[in-house]
Design an enzyme around this catalytic site. Structure first.
Site: not given
Length: 320
Positions: A133, A161, A190, A213, A235
């Site tokens: 992250k 991300d 992302e 995303d 997701k």
């Protein structure tokens, strides 16, 4: 003869879980269990705070109404993504159309410590993939951490991300600290910037591939081949029914994009279903499912290899 149960649950989270500047103390959700004759199907409905449009309280009232209609022989389509996904999983298990084979390989989440990551990757067969992250701290720090990991582990590929955290300037600050010779080992980043156009510019200017995303859930998004775009991260809890998930995977594959099935911090029951969906729809891609250790317990179904205690169905609050 049809029967059904609906359960409400709450799992304590580890102290450090933050979503969109909100500390997530518990993960709240619902299970639906549908039975018809000897067959049974389970689904998880767990809207993700800060990301889902619906709350779990809203989902609960819609789910209970849907289950009562299903018991009466009706089976209308649902619009709320989390319910559409959970119910479609339960119906697929009931009809035996969700394959049992599962991909339990997960790209481990890394906290920036290369020694810790080396240990996690030691037992990982095949491609070494991890997720980091970025965007939570200073962009320069993120760049230095990513560079350190890529330098320390020569066969590592990283998924990053940013959750749209960066301005164009911050994106450039990040890239400045990542050795250009290592950038090809960033599998994708992302949503680096707040807008899609800024993210596209980031990819052009840095040579770092990006992935969509959040964009997938915006009304003006279309699947098109674009320079610098390498992947889409899907997701299912935020997407909708299994059919919609499959349509998105097929659209991505038609453009030669990597499609990654990814967690919305589901419980172990939901994660095991996501592992099955990944094996079915994206068999050549490691899914992004390494979120169970953010929780303090598993529920109903175990994740292979997890040592977390398991809460059995009898301990859940039954609503129906």
């Amino acid at each position: 003869m049809r029967s059904a149960q609906v359960y409400r649950w709450q799992i304590p989270m580890d102290a450090g879980v933050v979503l969109r500047d909100r500390r997530l103390k518990t993960r709240d959700g619902l299970y639906v269990c549908l039975r018809e004759g000897e067959r049974e199907g389970w689904g998880e409905i767990s809207p993700l705070p800060g990301f889902s449009q619906e709350t779990w309280e809203e989902a609960q009232s819609v789910l209970l109404a849907w289950v009562n209609n299903w018991l009466a022989g009706d089976c209308e389509l649902l619009q709320m993504p989390s319910i559409a996904f959970g119910v479609s999983c339960a119906l697929a298990e009931l009809a035996d159309t969700l394959p049992q084979a599962a991909n339990y390989r997960a790209a481990p989440l890394c906290n920036g410590d290369p020694d810790d990551l080396i240990l996690k990757l030691a037992d990982m067969p095949g491609e070494k993939v991890a997720k980091v992250k970025v965007g939570l701290y200073e962009a320069v720090r993120d760049g230095m951490v990513v560079n350190l990991l890529l330098e320390a582990i020569p066969d590592l590929h990283l998924r990053l991300d940013a959750n749209r955290a960066w301005t164009p300037l911050k994106g450039q600050q990040f890239a400045k600290y990542v050795n250009p010779d290592y950038r090809h080992r960033i599998a994708f980043l992302e949503e680096p910037c707040k807008t899609r156009d800024d993210s596209r510019a980031f990819a052009r200017e840095t040579g770092i591939a990006i992935a969509w995303d959040e964009s997938l859930r915006e009304p003006d998004f279309a699947f098109v081949a674009e320079e610098g775009v390498r992947a889409v991260v899907i997701k299912p809890t935020l997407t909708g029914s299994l059919e919609k998930v499959r349509e998105q995977v097929q659209a991505a594959h038609a453009l030669r994009l990597t499609a990654v099935i990814s967690s919305s911090i589901e419980s172990s029951l939901g994660l095991t279903q996501l592992a099955r969906i990944a094996a079915w729809l994206t068999p050549d891609t490691i899914p992004g499912l390494d979120t169970l250790d953010l929780m303090q317990a598993q529920q109903v179904r175990r994740w292979p290899g997890s040592t977390l205690p398991v809460v059995e169905v009898d301990a859940l609050e039954r609503l129906l």
